[in-house]
Design a protein around this motif. Structure first.
Motif, PDB file in Angstrom:
ATOM      1  N   LEU A  26       0.799  -1.223   0.000  1.00  0.00           N
ATOM      2  CA  LEU A  26       0.000   0.000   0.000  1.00  0.00           C
ATOM      3  C   LEU A  26       0.834   1.276   0.000  1.00  0.00           C
ATOM      4  CD1 LEU A  26      -2.899  -1.026   2.370  1.00  0.00           C
ATOM      5  CD2 LEU A  26      -2.830  -0.918  -0.137  1.00  0.00           C
ATOM      6  N   GLN A  29       0.941   3.550  -2.789  1.00  0.00           N
ATOM      7  CA  GLN A  29      -0.287   4.309  -3.006  1.00  0.00           C
ATOM      8  C   GLN A  29      -0.463   5.389  -1.936  1.00  0.00           C
ATOM      9  OE1 GLN A  29      -3.330   1.414  -3.304  1.00  0.00           O
ATOM     10  NE2 GLN A  29      -2.370   0.425  -5.081  1.00  0.00           N
ATOM     11  N   THR A  94      -7.536   0.244  -5.133  1.00  0.00           N
ATOM     12  CA  THR A  94      -6.823  -0.995  -5.455  1.00  0.00           C
ATOM     13  C   THR A  94      -7.740  -1.975  -6.170  1.00  0.00           C
ATOM     14  OG1 THR A  94      -7.238  -1.497  -3.148  1.00  0.00           O
ATOM     15  CG2 THR A  94      -4.976  -0.990  -3.753  1.00  0.00           C
TER      16      THR A  94
END
Ligand SMILES: [Ca+2]
Ligand SMILES: [Ca+2]
Lengths: 161, 409, 409
Positions: A26, A29, A94
């Motif tokens: 993650l 992101q 996602t």
């Protein structure tokens, strides 16, 4: 007894690995940046581009960053919202469930409204009606936050005649 | 915290129950009072504004279209709320009405002209108020349209004080006690800026014809059902209806702004800033000279918006004139068949029915005060229909005088 | 990265000069090509869309109004660019034209139907191209409306490839080499979505009637000046004009969106984002099923916007039907005075002139493909005038048969 300890350690390691993997997965992101208040953090996601663009050119850049408007300002509320919205956005992102138009939902609107009032309390203090939240500040002030055009398909071309 | 702290309006002075003098309310709310006083300022806009002038002089066709009705004697451009008492006393329409009704005009004419009315209604009861002669009520009227017409002195919330509107909304099954703020920002205006008529029974009782709805077609059906007519147009012999300021009805008929949740007060009583404090400008007037405030929060490019208003109003004006020309020509044709034994009765009747429809549609739009802006599509639709019906009325009237074999379908 | 997504045209493959096959361009620009292919997908919208159906079946009045002209034989709902060649080959209008002109339809009909046209024009020269029979050009036509109609393969900028538009703009003193990008996003469409006619000399030469301007009244004046008529309407004997898809002319006549700087491509070819890449959807179609992309850039509340479109189109449809009814009744009346010695010649002439005006106004709006949305006020104005003129034509025709003394002004 021993078994439970093993299980415990095992579980702990498992959790750490999971957390690590999650982080690796993650972070690109913008997860870590997401812990800050920097607008660039939001802009980690290209889908936030139009919002960022609009904000950048609108009047409030001088006064407010994203989280001044989009998160509550009492400590627990702020972090719970950050957490939930963060999950929400990362999840949709996602899983590529990006709506054709990203729009503020009911929760966001109320949060933002409260923040308008928070900063402009003196100005609007005589507006009993407005403060009851039956109507949002940005119903009228349509452009102060994000300008005139806001969407994924943000078109920079329009020139008025 | 989400909804923001509920805050009582700061009120140094308390307003005595039943107080109607705006100057006294003004002690508590100087800004609102000062801006209300400015409804006395007047300027001309492209098609409206606040400089009184004789609309009959400017457009002589109106005398023909309203022939035999008080409006053919005088019809002026309206101006600010502060003039309401002065202007209703001045108008020749009152004198004409007095003559017609043997000496006294209906008290009902006061209903929308003064802050004293809600109080008087409470004291006298509506039926009694309406039935009292205009001249007799005069002594008890002091203040023009102001605070007491729209506010509850305790909460200062906009409130529906007007009996006719209360009754109309109740008939429509609306609970006037839980209306949203935004609805109130429209309905406080709907107390007066609406079509109305005087019932015969109880005498001169004020009624808003909304039983079937507030769209034009609903109101037309309501009137037709009762064979209602304000007067019979002399030279055509057609019973017609006079419409008055249906701002509310036109605006709420699916206009873009209404569907977008915009209220009258948003545009006509915009917020203004004074020393960092924001309050409602009570100078209810044309937004023309302050579009930056009235429109600017929603529309960034004011020159563009102003241009569109000009285009919409100019196009509407063009159709309105065309409808008047068609109606005047229809009147000429209808004159020729009035009490004319040679006229085919069936065609003559059709002609008269068509004329009534055409007259109603034109009058509805021309009595409305935004020259189409409040709802361009609806205004233009009604004017186009008016032209269509007026021309058909003219046609049938002319055919009514043809020898049958010459008649073409 | 402050300015957000920019349009970088990545080009792995270079497109050979004069290439017209979209599949080849597609190698360089797969996304644009894929979306262009989707112009083959079709869905019905409230009043338009991409499912072909016979408009003459749906509205029989059209046969009466276009009597004697190819459109009375077949007029279909249009669909996506990828069908342009297929559909022009299919239409009965081509066969009718061929018969009328002794065997061959005009080559001009190909002008707006294929990507091969700009190349052929360059090779043959316009006059020669137009004069060549439709059937003969057929072999040299391969690809429907696509890349080569709108793009310069070197820069990929939208470009005006269409000779008729180049000539029209030059006549109007516009320099086609320095147009703003937003102008190009409108003018690439104006290559085809415009009113046109075939000049007699040079034979079947394609002309856009814009010498006096692009407003309806300018075009009407241009045609009247030349006593131009596409055909003489048989049962009335009135020379009339057939309009075709004046999208550009209606839209640019002071519509809200035009004045706001919006271009055709903004609504019909919205930007879309795919895996972070932003590009123009080349599925030029009704925005109906993707208003989020097409309108959402500027309008937050899509259900509200959709409702307004429905209202605008429904009201326009109502007036359009009313105009057709009025025109059909006028035709009935005009039939009776055609070659009728008893008809008063002056009134008969007036009736015919009025009919032409009414027919032109109605046809202009009904040929336009947005059913009023592109410019609600202008469309409704023209329809209202059409009704007014049609009714007056009917009236004069009927009066032309009355014995003078019975005539009412
Ligand atoms: Ca006025
Ligand atoms: Ca279509």
């Amino acid at each position: 007894m021993r078994a439970t300890i093993y299980w415990g350690i095992g579980g702990l390691v498992g959790l750490l690995i999971a957390a690590g993997l999650g982080w690796l997965l993650l972070n690109p992101q913008g997860l870590s940046a997401y812990l800050t208040d920097r607008p660039e953090a939001c802009n980690n996601c290209h889908v936030m581009n139009p919002a960022y663009e609009g904000w950048f050119h609108a009047l409030h850049r001088r006064a407010a960053v994203c989280n001044d408007c989009h998160t509550p300002h009492d400590f627990p509320a702020k972090w719970s919202v950050k957490f939930l919205k963060g999950i929400q956005h990362v999840y949709f992102y996602t899983t590529y469930q990006i709506p054709p138009q990203i729009r503020a939902d009911a929760v966001t609107r109320r949060i933002v409204q409260a923040n308008c009032v928070r900063c402009h309390f003196n100005t609007v203090s005589t507006q009993t009606g407005l403060l009851e939240g039956e109507r949002f500040c940005f119903d009228c002030h349509r452009t102060v936050a994000h300008g005139e055009r806001r969407s994924i398909a943000f078109s920079p071309l329009i020139e008025r005649r | 915290q989400i909804r923001g702290p509920r805050l009582e309006v700061v009120r140094p002075v308390t307003i005595p129950e039943g107080e109607t003098n705006p100057a006294v309310w003004g002690l508590a709310f100087p800004r609102e009072y000062q801006t209300w006083l400015r409804t006395k300022e007047g300027r001309k806009t492209l098609f409206a504004g606040s400089i009184p002038y004789d609309k009959l002089e400017e457009d002589p066709r109106l005398r023909i279209l309203w022939e035999g009705y008080p409006f053919a004697v005088e019809y002026g451009e309206d101006r600010g709320h502060a003039y309401s008492v002065e202007d209703v006393l001045k108008t020749k329409r009152i004198q004409v009405l007095a003559q017609k009704r043997g000496g006294s005009a209906p008290g009902t004419c006061w209903t929308c002209k003064s802050a004293d009315v809600p109080r008087l209604m409470a004291e006298m009861g509506p039926a009694n108020f309406y039935a009292t002669p205009f001249e007799q009520l005069r002594e008890r009227i002091q203040h023009p349209v102001s605070c007491a017409n729209c506010h509850d002195p305790k909460t200062m919330a906009p409130t529906i004080k007007h009996v006719a509107l209360q009754e109309a909304l109740q008939k429509m099954g609306k609970d006037i006690h839980n209306l949203s703020r935004q609805e109130l920002r429209i309905l406080t205006c709907a107390q007066c800026h609406v079509e109305y008529y005087f019932a015969k029974e109880p005498k001169d009782y004020l009624v808003f014809p909304w039983e079937k709805g507030t769209r034009f077609e609903d109101i037309e059906a309501y009137y037709n059902e009762r064979n209602f007519a304000d007067w019979v147009h002399p030279s055509t012999g057609v019973p017609v209806v006079k419409f008055q300021h249906p701002e509310f009805e036109l605006y709420t008929a699916n206009s873009t702004h209404y569907l977008a949740g915009v209220a009258c007060a948003d545009c006509h009583m915009p917020f203004v800033i004074e020393g960092g404090i924001k309050y409602t400008s009570h100078q209810a007037a044309s937004p023309w000279y302050r579009m930056e405030q009235a429109c600017g929060t929603c529309h960034l490019d004011i020159p563009f918006i102003r241009k569109r208003v000009e285009i919409i109003q100019t196009i509407t004006k063009g159709l309105q004139d065309a409808a008047e020309v068609a109606l005047v020509e229809a009147i000429e044709a209808l004159k020729a068949i009035k009490d004319n034994p040679n006229a085919d009765p069936k065609l003559a009747e059709e002609a008269r029915t068509l004329f009534r429809k055409a007259h109603m549609r034109w009058d509805f739009v021309s009595a409305e005060n935004s020259l189409g802006f409040h709802n361009p599509q609806e205004a233009m639709r009604l004017l186009a229909e008016s032209i269509n019906f007026a021309r058909q009325a003219q046609l049938k009237a002319i055919q009514a005088l043809q020898r049958p074999q010459a008649r073409v379908p």
